[in-house]
Scaffold this motif. Structure first.
Motif, short mmCIF file in Angstrom:
data_model
loop_
_atom_site.label_atom_id
_atom_site.label_comp_id
_atom_site.label_asym_id
_atom_site.label_seq_id
_atom_site.Cartn_x
_atom_site.Cartn_y
_atom_site.Cartn_z
N HIS A 764 0.83 -1.21 0.00
CA HIS A 764 0.00 0.00 0.00
C HIS A 764 0.86 1.26 0.00
N ASP A 765 2.05 1.15 0.61
CA ASP A 765 2.99 2.28 0.60
C ASP A 765 3.79 2.20 -0.70
N ARG A 766 3.46 3.07 -1.66
CA ARG A 766 4.07 2.99 -2.99
C ARG A 766 5.53 3.45 -3.01
N SER A 767 6.04 3.92 -1.88
CA SER A 767 7.45 4.33 -1.84
C SER A 767 8.37 3.13 -1.61
N ILE A 768 7.81 2.02 -1.14
CA ILE A 768 8.63 0.85 -0.86
C ILE A 768 9.08 0.21 -2.17
N ALA A 769 10.38 -0.15 -2.23
CA ALA A 769 10.96 -0.71 -3.45
C ALA A 769 12.06 -1.68 -3.06
N GLY A 770 12.50 -2.47 -4.03
CA GLY A 770 13.64 -3.34 -3.80
C GLY A 770 13.37 -4.81 -4.11
N THR A 771 14.38 -5.65 -3.84
CA THR A 771 14.39 -7.06 -4.20
C THR A 771 14.46 -7.92 -2.94
N THR A 772 13.61 -8.97 -2.89
CA THR A 772 13.58 -9.89 -1.75
C THR A 772 13.50 -11.32 -2.28
N THR A 773 14.15 -12.25 -1.58
CA THR A 773 14.03 -13.67 -1.89
C THR A 773 13.60 -14.41 -0.64
N TYR A 774 12.60 -15.29 -0.80
CA TYR A 774 12.03 -16.01 0.34
C TYR A 774 12.26 -17.52 0.19
N TYR A 775 12.36 -18.20 1.36
CA TYR A 775 12.35 -19.66 1.38
C TYR A 775 11.61 -20.11 2.64
N HIS A 776 11.19 -21.38 2.67
CA HIS A 776 10.47 -21.90 3.84
C HIS A 776 11.48 -22.45 4.84
N PRO A 777 11.32 -22.15 6.13
CA PRO A 777 12.38 -22.49 7.09
C PRO A 777 12.36 -23.92 7.60
N SER A 778 11.31 -24.70 7.32
CA SER A 778 11.23 -25.99 8.02
C SER A 778 10.65 -27.13 7.19
N ASN A 779 10.76 -27.09 5.87
CA ASN A 779 10.30 -28.27 5.14
C ASN A 779 11.49 -29.18 4.83
N LEU A 780 11.26 -30.22 4.04
CA LEU A 780 12.24 -31.29 3.86
C LEU A 780 13.58 -30.77 3.31
N ASN A 781 13.56 -29.81 2.42
CA ASN A 781 14.77 -29.29 1.79
C ASN A 781 15.04 -27.84 2.16
N SER A 782 14.71 -27.44 3.39
CA SER A 782 14.85 -26.04 3.78
C SER A 782 16.31 -25.58 3.77
N ASP A 783 17.25 -26.48 4.11
CA ASP A 783 18.65 -26.08 4.12
C ASP A 783 19.14 -25.79 2.70
N ALA A 784 18.78 -26.66 1.75
CA ALA A 784 19.14 -26.41 0.36
C ALA A 784 18.43 -25.16 -0.17
N SER A 785 17.17 -24.96 0.26
CA SER A 785 16.43 -23.77 -0.16
C SER A 785 17.10 -22.50 0.33
N ARG A 786 17.64 -22.52 1.55
CA ARG A 786 18.34 -21.35 2.09
C ARG A 786 19.57 -21.03 1.24
N HIS A 787 20.31 -22.06 0.87
CA HIS A 787 21.49 -21.87 0.03
C HIS A 787 21.09 -21.32 -1.35
N LEU A 788 20.02 -21.87 -1.92
CA LEU A 788 19.52 -21.40 -3.22
C LEU A 788 19.06 -19.95 -3.13
N ALA A 789 18.35 -19.59 -2.04
CA ALA A 789 17.86 -18.22 -1.87
C ALA A 789 19.01 -17.22 -1.84
N GLY A 790 20.11 -17.59 -1.16
CA GLY A 790 21.26 -16.70 -1.10
C GLY A 790 21.87 -16.45 -2.47
N SER A 791 21.96 -17.52 -3.28
CA SER A 791 22.53 -17.37 -4.63
C SER A 791 21.64 -16.48 -5.51
N MET A 792 20.32 -16.69 -5.42
CA MET A 792 19.40 -15.92 -6.26
C MET A 792 19.35 -14.46 -5.84
N GLN A 793 19.33 -14.18 -4.54
CA GLN A 793 19.27 -12.80 -4.07
C GLN A 793 20.53 -12.04 -4.46
#
Length: 861
Positions: A764-793
């Protein structure tokens, strides 16, 4: 341990070039313009198109889809409802004087008949040098192919009357389009249509198309605002998802009148409480309270669950009664979606006629019947040999009750085990009471009328002694369960497994009423009690350990076990396969030295020495350590974090991936689509549009790198559930909308290596901008997802936008996807400057290149 080496050449979902063509029939295209796909379903990528009247040879059929030959010798898949199929039939003629017909494909099989020169048969199948043929009698036989020559059918095929071609359909491409009474803008507007709406084309007048409206009227639409409808527009709709059940995970959670924190609080609930889900709006779930009222709860404060007892389908040959705990709704059918027909008060007793799917059909005082949710009734029987069933989220119990006779002339029944508690009712001398519990000198009892309470033990005398008093199956966690059997036995019970290895028998000769309870608890199937004792059946046999066995008590714990570990060496990956018994939920993490640490709580290693991994490409060695009840495995790997964990019913695969993008199976998920626009920019740009554009650009870049890329959608439409999808029994999806559930199901069916959901954020605040990458913290491959999120971000920061970081998120598609998965919010479509960037092809191409670079870094050596 012998090392198993497997060499596979796998090309997933790509077009195959065949050296020889054997058509199984032909397909005539009836749709106007029909997509050709890489696999049998609309979730597969479009590899070409064909038009009405085109004829294609059919290679194979899967469900409602046909695999067909293309003109260049390749093959693709086409929807069966968009073609007319003509079966091809092959005939052969005997070219020897007399030929034996046999029962199988070889001279060692018995002779079942003979044929003479010139006899013609229809070929059903081919096995080596033998043909399976259809005989005039209708049965089948085999003939040596070298004793036949090709022949035409001697029986003319009946000619079916031509069917009229189906009406041609068009889809609206404009955002909002006027429908007019005539072919031009001077005619009046009679209706409007939105992007994606489809209509039947009747005729054309210049640049205008006459269409048929659902109201049985006709209208005209500008032809330049339409396109031919493809098979996605014409595909049959998927059936609605059935209601599910959730458990509250928050400590104290508000239940609201609508799907959002802006709606009023109706009531509150607590951790562990369970509810039926009847709908979903975004991340909010619509649930039903015991009163029958519908409210909303935040989906991220819940998890999907099921009751342990799904039904009671073997009712003993005595009258079964149920007593209510509180005010209880009676419904016309066994679901909270059906209407209320009556209400029972607290401690009201009714006769139970039938039980199914967690509900009981009861007989009301009026003579009418209705249905009550199973957890709202306490069950009992009218006879001396009776039992009480208790069923909770983590516990199921069968109490076989002893009885006592009242010796006092008139005795009080109280609400608790002391004279300080209130009097509930009174009973007279010689009354027969069921005993369901004790507390020092007090007995917890049920009267013949079903009233519950406590009575002084010194005012009663025993009537009988049940040799089997209680059977309990409890769940500490998903890996550990405990079976407890209590009573007064004449000898120490014997314990053994049935021949099939899937039933544990505890032999106790007892005078008891037989009953059987289906159980919804991971590997367990059902619990049975009869005069021979107790039988517990399993879908998958766990590791059992006898903790106690005496004339009064049997305690057996069930844990997961790993009986064997093996190494599979494939072309693009090594697989450490961990064979399991019972329900195993591993946690896998990795460090910068290439070590993978696999932890399995409440799991025992029962195997021999782990396999020798020397010489494998990715796996160097494995170390197995039993630390109390926890099993730990460490894999020394050259994969450097490139891995994926896949869980199956009887094994867990840890796949160690070769570096590089070649052969990696990646699913790209353009967020939103169809009637769901996503966030909307200041000038009206729908988020769904750049999401798809970015996915298509990224796909082209990854294709060039040798990756196998799949898309959840390749056009502006909602995502439909894949045909024939069946979730694993112990791994159901969280309660999601169909669109979100379908995206995760597509990744599950395709067994992808990565899942990338592409979005652009909104606020709703149109001044907010930028890039974010999300992953789920507790599913079967959450550790690999965290590593992937860091590379993509890190790669996306090359676009020069503000770094909003890598964050965890309980998003539906991340929660329900078991593969390494991330959700990219490239920029904010609601920010004016970033909305303008999303309309710039040069920026979109650069963003796609940065995403490719992030994936290359993730898969780098």
């Amino acid at each position: 341990m012998r090392r198993i080496t497997i060499s596979l050449t796998v090309v997933l979902f790509s077009l195959l070039i065949l050296s020889s063509r054997v058509a199984a029939g032909s397909a005539t295209v009836t749709g106007s313009i029909v997509n050709l796909r890489a696999g049998p379903g609309t979730q597969y990528q479009v590899v070409g198109q064909t038009s009405r009247g085109d004829q294609l040879d059919i290679v194979a059929t899967e469900g409602q889809w046909h695999q067909v030959f293309l003109k260049d010798g390749q093959r693709a898949w086409i929807a069966g409802w968009l073609v007319d199929v003509t079966a091809a039939e092959r005939f052969v003629k005997v070219n020897a004087t007399v030929v034996n017909l046999r029962s199988g494909a070889g001279t060692s099989f018995s002779i079942v008949g003979q044929a003479s020169a010139g006899d013609t048969f229809s070929v059903v199948a081919e096995t080596g040098d033998w043909l399976k043929i259809s005989r005039p009698s209708g049965d089948h036989a085999y003939i040596a192919s070298w004793l036949t020559v090709p022949a035409a059918s001697t029986i003319p095929e009946p000619v079916a009357p031509p069917e009229p071609p189906p009406p041609t359909s068009i889809a609206i491409t404009g955002r909002v389009v006027n429908l007019r009474s005539g072919p031009g803008t001077t005619f009046s507007v009679v209706a409007q249509a939105q992007q994606g709406d489809t209509f039947t084309r009747l005729e054309e007048e210049g640049d205008w198309i006459k269409i048929h409206l659902s109201s049985n009227q006709h209208a005209y639409v500008a032809g330049w605002l339409t396109s031919p409808a493809t098979d996605e527009d014409q595909a049959p709709p998927a059936p609605p998802a059935p209601p599910t059940r959730i458990a509250i995970t928050g400590r104290v959670v508000n239940l609201r009148s609508g799907p959002g924190t802006g709606f009023s609080i109706v009531t509150q609930t607590h951790q562990g409480e369970t509810f039926s889900v009847v709908g979903a709006k975004g991340e909010w779930l619509e649930i039903v309270l015991p009163s029958g009222e519908n409210v909303f709860v935040a989906g991220w404060l819940t998890q999907e669950t099921t009751e342990i007892c799904t039904s009671l389908f073997e009712v003993p040959p005595v009258t079964l009664y149920g007593t209510t705990h509180t005010n209880t709704i009676v419904r016309s059918a066994p679901s909270t979606t059906y209407s209320q027909i009556a209400q029972l008060g607290p401690q009201q007793r009714v006769e139970v006629l039938h039980s199914a799917v967690g509900w009981h059909q009861v007989l009301l005082n009026s003579g009418a019947t209705g249905w009550v949710e199973g957890s709202l009734l306490r069950l009992s029987h009218s006879k001396t040999l009776s039992y009480t069933l208790l069923c909770h989220q983590h516990l199921v119990e069968i109490h076989h009750n002893t009885t006592v006779t009242v010796t006092g002339s008139r005795v009080n029944v109280r609400s608790g085990p002391s004279t300080n508690h209130a009097i509930v009712t009174t009973v007279s001398a010689n009354a027969l009471l069921q005993v369901v519990g004790t507390n020092h000198d007090w007995l917890e009892i049920r009267t013949p009328e079903g009233t519950a309470g406590w009575i002084a033990k010194w005012l009663t005398s025993p009537s009988n002694t049940a040799d089997l008093s209680r059977v309990s199956l409890s769940r500490t966690n998903t890996q550990k369960k405990t079976l407890t059997i209590e009573g007064s036995f004449s000898m120490i019970p014997s314990i053994h497994w049935a021949e099939d290895g899937k039933a544990l028998l505890v032999t106790i000769a007892s005078n008891t009423v037989a009953t059987r309870l289906p159980i919804n608890m991971e590997e367990f199937q059902d619990l049975s009690v009869n005069e021979n004792g107790v039988m517990l059946r399993f879908y998958a046999r766990p590791q059992a350990e006898i903790i106690e066995r005496s004339t009064e008590r049997v305690v057996i714990t069930f844990r997961a076990a790993v009986p064997r570990i093996e190494l599979l060496e494939l072309t693009q990956r090594d697989i450490v396969r961990i064979h399991t018994r019972g329900n195993v939920t591993p946690t896998v993490t990795h460090d910068n030295r290439g070590n993978l640490r696999i932890t399995m709580p409440e799991t025992t290693y029962t195997g021999q020495v782990p396999p020798d991994m020397s010489g494998a490409a990715m796996a160097r060695s494995i170390n197995v350590e039993q630390a109390g009840s926890t099993l730990r495995m460490t894999v020394d790997s050259a994969a450097q974090g490139r891995y994926i964990v896949r869980q199956y019913a009887n094994h867990v695969d840890v796949e160690l991936l070769q570096p590089g993008l070649v052969g990696k199976v990646i699913m790209l998920d353009p967020g939103h689509g169809g009637s769901d626009p996503g966030a909307i920019g200041p000038t009206g740009l729908y988020e769904k549009t750049p999401n798809l554009d970015l996915a298509l650009r990224l796909k082209a870049l990854l294709d060039a790198e040798g990756a196998v890329v799949l898309l959840t959608r390749d056009g502006d439409h909602r995502v439909r559930m894949p045909q024939d999808y069946e979730p694993q029994r112990d791994n159901p999806f969280a309660p999601l909308t169909e669109d979100l559930r379908a995206r995760a199901a597509m990744a599950e069916m395709a067994q992808v290596d990565l899942f990338i959901s592409i979005h652009n954020n909104g606020n709703h605040d149109r001044s907010i901008a930028g890039t974010t990458t999300y992953y789920h913290p507790s599913n079967l491959n959450s550790d690999a997802s965290r590593h992937l999120a860091g590379s993509m971000q890190q790669a996306l920061l090359g676009l020069g936008r503000r770094d909003r970081g890598v964050r965890t998120m309980n998003a539906a598609v991340l929660r329900a996807t078991t593969q390494p998965a991330v959700l990219l919010e490239v920029v904010y479509v609601t920010n004016a400057q970033e909305e303008m960037l999303l309309s710039d092809p040069a920026f979109l191409q650069k963003a796609a290149e940065k995403m490719r670079d992030g994936l290359k870094h993730y898969f780098s050596p």
